[in-house]
Motif scaffolding. Structure first.
Motif, PDB file in Angstrom:
ATOM      1  N   LYS A  25       0.846  -1.193   0.000  1.00 41.13           N
ATOM      2  CA  LYS A  25       0.000   0.000   0.000  1.00 41.13           C
ATOM      3  C   LYS A  25       0.885   1.249   0.000  1.00 41.13           C
ATOM      4  O   LYS A  25       0.616   2.212  -0.719  1.00 41.13           O
ATOM      5  N   ALA A  26       1.956   1.234   0.788  1.00 40.39           N
ATOM      6  CA  ALA A  26       2.889   2.361   0.812  1.00 40.39           C
ATOM      7  C   ALA A  26       3.514   2.563  -0.565  1.00 40.39           C
ATOM      8  O   ALA A  26       3.611   3.695  -1.060  1.00 40.39           O
ATOM      9  N   LEU A  27       3.931   1.477  -1.196  1.00 32.93           N
ATOM     10  CA  LEU A  27       4.536   1.585  -2.526  1.00 32.93           C
ATOM     11  C   LEU A  27       3.511   2.037  -3.563  1.00 32.93           C
ATOM     12  O   LEU A  27       3.853   2.761  -4.504  1.00 32.93           O
ATOM     13  N   TRP A  28       2.257   1.656  -3.386  1.00 28.26           N
ATOM     14  CA  TRP A  28       1.194   2.103  -4.290  1.00 28.26           C
ATOM     15  C   TRP A  28       1.036   3.622  -4.181  1.00 28.26           C
ATOM     16  O   TRP A  28       1.016   4.321  -5.195  1.00 28.26           O
ATOM     17  N   TRP A  35       3.951  10.860  -1.358  1.00 29.54           N
ATOM     18  CA  TRP A  35       4.966  10.407  -0.404  1.00 29.54           C
ATOM     19  C   TRP A  35       4.426  10.401   1.019  1.00 29.54           C
ATOM     20  O   TRP A  35       4.686   9.470   1.782  1.00 29.54           O
ATOM     21  N   ASN A  36       3.694  11.427   1.393  1.00 22.72           N
ATOM     22  CA  ASN A  36       3.193  11.517   2.774  1.00 22.72           C
ATOM     23  C   ASN A  36       2.267  10.356   3.119  1.00 22.72           C
ATOM     24  O   ASN A  36       2.373   9.766   4.195  1.00 22.72           O
ATOM     25  N   HIS A  58      12.680   7.291   2.706  1.00 20.57           N
ATOM     26  CA  HIS A  58      13.581   8.343   3.172  1.00 20.57           C
ATOM     27  C   HIS A  58      14.724   8.565   2.184  1.00 20.57           C
ATOM     28  O   HIS A  58      15.196   9.692   2.032  1.00 20.57           O
ATOM     29  N   ARG A  59      15.145   7.518   1.502  1.00 15.38           N
ATOM     30  CA  ARG A  59      16.141   7.699   0.433  1.00 15.38           C
ATOM     31  C   ARG A  59      15.558   8.596  -0.651  1.00 15.38           C
ATOM     32  O   ARG A  59      16.216   9.517  -1.137  1.00 15.38           O
ATOM     33  N   LYS A  60      14.317   8.339  -1.009  1.00 12.28           N
ATOM     34  CA  LYS A  60      13.661   9.144  -2.042  1.00 12.28           C
ATOM     35  C   LYS A  60      13.533  10.598  -1.588  1.00 12.28           C
ATOM     36  O   LYS A  60      13.702  11.523  -2.391  1.00 12.28           O
ATOM     37  N   GLU A  61      13.264  10.780  -0.321  1.00 12.46           N
ATOM     38  CA  GLU A  61      13.121  12.115   0.248  1.00 12.46           C
ATOM     39  C   GLU A  61      14.462  12.870   0.251  1.00 12.46           C
ATOM     40  O   GLU A  61      14.493  14.094   0.318  1.00 12.46           O
ATOM     41  N   GLY A  62      15.561  12.113   0.177  1.00  7.49           N
ATOM     42  CA  GLY A  62      16.885  12.725   0.224  1.00  7.49           C
ATOM     43  C   GLY A  62      17.495  12.740   1.610  1.00  7.49           C
ATOM     44  O   GLY A  62      18.564  13.292   1.814  1.00  7.49           O
TER      45      GLY A  62
END
Length: 97
Positions: A25-28, A35-36, A58-62
């Protein structure tokens, strides 16, 4: 839903398929650009699978320091692949569970 292609096709829907585990679900939601909402699916969970998705987010967020913390919790190493590749790898991993 059994394949990456089916999962990607589901991104045209307004809601995730019922019965998806929180990791998928998170990946969806992340696949939809939310993102949130993706983070909200796994932020409160402590299992290794959720930690792995949490690390990716968090990697995606930087926020690499935070990502590396969650990769350690998941007993994973931060991958040396694009974010899109990691997203696909995670989807495939959790579809196979």
């Amino acid at each position: 839903m059994k394949t990456l292609a089916e999962f990607k096709a589901s991104l045209t829907s307004t809601q995730p398929a019922s019965g998806l585990p929180p990791q998928l679900k998170a990946l969806w939601y992340d696949g939809k650009g939310d993102w949130n909402q993706a983070h909200a699916q796994v932020d409160h969970l402590t299992d290794r699978s959720s930690a792995w998705v949490h690390a990716y987010l968090h990697r995606k967020e930087g926020d690499i320091w935070n990502a590396d913390y969650w990769y350690r919790q998941a007993r994973q190493t931060r991958p040396d692949v694009s974010l899109d590749e990691e997203w696909e790898q995670l989807v495939v991993e959790f579809l196979e569970d």
